[in-house]
Structures are given as C-alpha cells and as structure tokens.
Motif scaffolding. Sequence first.
Motif, short mmCIF file in Angstrom:
data_model
loop_
_atom_site.label_atom_id
_atom_site.label_comp_id
_atom_site.label_asym_id
_atom_site.label_seq_id
_atom_site.Cartn_x
_atom_site.Cartn_y
_atom_site.Cartn_z
N PRO A 34 60.59 47.57 47.47
CA PRO A 34 60.60 46.93 48.79
C PRO A 34 59.31 46.13 49.03
CG PRO A 34 61.27 49.22 48.96
CD PRO A 34 60.70 49.05 47.59
N THR A 35 59.43 45.06 49.76
CA THR A 35 58.28 44.21 50.07
C THR A 35 58.23 43.94 51.57
OG1 THR A 35 59.58 42.21 49.66
CG2 THR A 35 58.29 43.09 47.82
N LEU A 36 57.07 43.47 52.02
CA LEU A 36 56.90 43.09 53.41
C LEU A 36 56.93 41.59 53.56
CD1 LEU A 36 54.03 45.39 54.82
CD2 LEU A 36 56.41 45.33 55.56
N ALA A 37 57.60 41.11 54.58
CA ALA A 37 57.64 39.68 54.87
C ALA A 37 57.23 39.45 56.32
CB ALA A 37 59.04 39.12 54.62
N LEU A 38 56.42 38.44 56.55
CA LEU A 38 55.93 38.11 57.88
C LEU A 38 56.95 37.22 58.60
CD1 LEU A 38 53.28 38.32 59.69
CD2 LEU A 38 52.74 36.04 58.82
N THR A 39 57.26 37.55 59.86
CA THR A 39 58.16 36.70 60.63
C THR A 39 57.46 36.06 61.82
OG1 THR A 39 58.89 38.64 61.91
CG2 THR A 39 60.23 37.99 60.01
N THR A 40 56.34 36.65 62.27
CA THR A 40 55.60 36.03 63.35
C THR A 40 54.84 34.83 62.80
OG1 THR A 40 54.10 36.50 65.19
CG2 THR A 40 53.48 37.39 63.03
N ASP A 41 54.25 34.02 63.67
CA ASP A 41 53.50 32.85 63.21
C ASP A 41 52.40 33.27 62.25
OD1 ASP A 41 55.04 31.21 64.79
OD2 ASP A 41 53.62 31.20 66.47
N ALA A 42 52.20 32.48 61.21
CA ALA A 42 51.23 32.81 60.17
C ALA A 42 49.80 32.45 60.58
CB ALA A 42 51.58 32.10 58.87
N SER A 43 49.63 31.87 61.75
CA SER A 43 48.28 31.55 62.21
C SER A 43 48.26 31.53 63.74
CB SER A 43 47.82 30.20 61.67
OG SER A 43 48.65 29.15 62.15
N TYR A 44 47.03 31.61 64.27
CA TYR A 44 46.85 31.54 65.71
C TYR A 44 45.65 30.66 65.99
CZ TYR A 44 45.85 32.87 70.53
OH TYR A 44 45.61 32.83 71.88
N ALA A 45 45.83 29.68 66.88
CA ALA A 45 44.76 28.73 67.20
C ALA A 45 44.19 29.03 68.59
CB ALA A 45 45.29 27.31 67.14
N PHE A 46 42.87 29.17 68.66
CA PHE A 46 42.20 29.33 69.95
C PHE A 46 42.11 27.99 70.66
CE2 PHE A 46 40.94 33.05 67.66
CZ PHE A 46 40.73 34.04 68.61
#
Length: 406
Positions: A34-46
């Motif tokens: 099993p692996t983990l995959a990101l679904t939220t945004d991969a970055s955040y800008a201030f």
Amino acid sequence: MRTIIRRVKIWTPLVILLVIVFAVVQAFRPLPTPTLALTTDASYAFEGDKVSLPWPGEGQGWMDVEGIGKMDSFGEQKPVAIGSVAKAMTAYVILKEHPMKPGSQGKTIPVDAKAETEGGYDKDGESTLNTVKEGDQLSQYDAIAAIMIPSANNIARLLARWDSQGSEEEFVKKMNAAAKDLGMKNTTYTDPSGLKETTVSTAEDQVKLGNELVRMKALTDITRLPEWTDPSGLKYRNYNTLVPYNNAIGIKTGSTTAAGGNLLFAGTQEVGGESAIVVGAILGQHTAPIIDTVNAVSKTAMIAAQDALTSDTILKKGDVVGYVDDGLGGHTPVVATKNVSAVGWAGKTVKLELDASGTIPHAAKSGTEVGTLIVGDGAGEGVEVPVALQKPLTEPDFLTKLTRVS
C-alpha cells in the motif's frame, strides 16, 4: 457426438482443475505494498508581496528560516574570505566527532606547547587565549567557548590537532568533507581558524552550516552567551553583540583586513505557538569599525526577518489530505490528526507531502496512523503532522484478487 462427449469428459476436469489452481494462486499471491497519495493541494502560498529585507549596500547576505527555506538574499554569492567565521565549521566537526551533551563539560583536552606559544600571538594582533599553559587540561566546553566567543586562533588549532592525531592538515580535510556533505559548493577551508585568506565561502553556504549548528544545543548554549570566563578567571565579551538581545543565539563573527566584517547569526521567534529560527549570514563589510558595522547590519536584517514571520492554519483536524492506495483500485481516505499550521512569510510558498514513515498495513481499523504530512521546503524537513485512516482499511475482496492482472 460420442467423440465430442468423450473429449468433454476428458477436458472438463482439467479445465476445472486449472480454474481452481488459478483461483488459489490469485487468492494467495502477495498483495501490492500500500502507498500514500496526496489529494489536498501540494503547496500553500502566504498572502502578500515577496519579503525584501533591509540589507547593507555592500557585500553579500542570505537569510533562511530553519526547516522552511530561504527568505531573502542580496549580492553575488561568490567565494570570499570569511575570517574567523570558519571556526563555526571547526566547532561543527568537533561536535560531530565528539558529541557533547548540553550542560556537560565534554571531554578533556590537554594543552600542548604549541597552543601556549601561539597564545602569545595576541601581541601581533591575533585573537588568542593567552592564559593557557602547556600541561593544562581544557574542557571541551571551554575549548569551544574559546573559539566561538573570544575567537581564539590557538585553541582552534589545538582542537584540530587533538581531533586528528596532531595533524591540522587532516582536520582541514574533515572540514572540507563536512562542507561537501552539507552542499556547501562554494566553500574551501584551508585552516581551522580562518586566519588564512584562502579560507573562502559564501553567505549562502554559511547559512547551510548555520541551519545545522542551531540544532546543536550544546553549541548554542555557548554562542548565546554575552560573555565567557576562561579557566583562569579572565572574562571575554562575545564579539557577536546581537546576543543576548532580540532572542539572538549567536553564531560566529569573523574579521580580517581582506575579509572585512562577517557574521553568521541566528535568532528565534515565537509564531503560531511554535519557535521558529531565522539563520542569516552577512559577509564583506568594510566600513570601519568592521565588527561593529557587520553586527549593526545583521541586527537590522535579523529583526526584520523575525518580524516578517507569520503562521497560517492551512488544514484542520479531520480534513481529508489523501488516501491509502492498496494497489488494486482500493482507496481509503486519510485525515490530519490535528490542525496543520505553517510558518512562513509574505510571498512564501511551502510544499505539502505525505510520507509513509513505516510499512502501511493491508488492513487496519479507523484512526490508525499510517504516515506523516510534512509542510516545509520539500527537503524532508518542516512541520510534521501524523495522518490516520478515516475509516477501516480492508484487504481487497476475493473477486478483486481473482481478477487482478498485476
């Protein structure tokens, strides 16, 4: 018809057997990892325009926030003489090879005749510890304090000999190897004290070293001292006059006629309930008095960097941030186990990545932690928040196992 029937009677059991064998093999084949995959945004800008720090009009400089990344820089990052800032690497190598617990005195270092003789070089303008005598026993704590506060050249060379079986040259090789390991591509050390003008570096490279040094509490307990008393009772003030003000924690000054005034410095700042560390370096300040000048311009830049720091909550506890992929089409959501706050500054973009810190099971109950969400510069450092299963993770059903092709 009899021939056909006879053939059916012969082949049907074989086909059935093959189907059973195939089903058994499919059912008991090892499952994909099993692996983990990101679904939220991969970055955040201030929000806001890019931070521009108040830098001096000459030389070069660099400012990082430890574990997050670069805030700002100025000047051409070309190798220049750094003077006694080189002793920061001397301290780093010594503490890596001879770890010292915070609050301890560390190992004992015998003072040799050469260290005593070179202590007298203060008459020629060198920074030395002239109170040591051959046969004295100097604690590791005091030896490091001697090179980081009064910037004693003779003790830097003594430490090099002590570490490398009497060979300063071998110790310098260790300094350059450490610089290479830290990615300091424009740095060359030719002596442990920094007195030689051939010892050169850039502000960017020195900040790479500084990011490592601020994690060494045994060292920062020394560099944050405004003064130090040597074993003979003589007091020395810290050439880094940023301490003990504005949460400054050192790190190392350096000055020669050729190098000008140089400073590798750091300071903490409480933001969003966390303690962030700004790490900066300013090199090549030639306005007299050069040490006062580099301290002044570094203080201005450090305070501005501290003031620029802010914290945003970018995800809340329970927010879905990704999923566990079982490799056969099954996706089980994972959630943040607490609010995710990021430290940054206007115009800064931080990266988000999911890291499976261990082996993810094929089956687990909801709430099981299966990895970590890292918010930072993408180099595997930054704020870390565990992620957990939103619902139970189950093995693929029999039909899925039966029809898998991978």
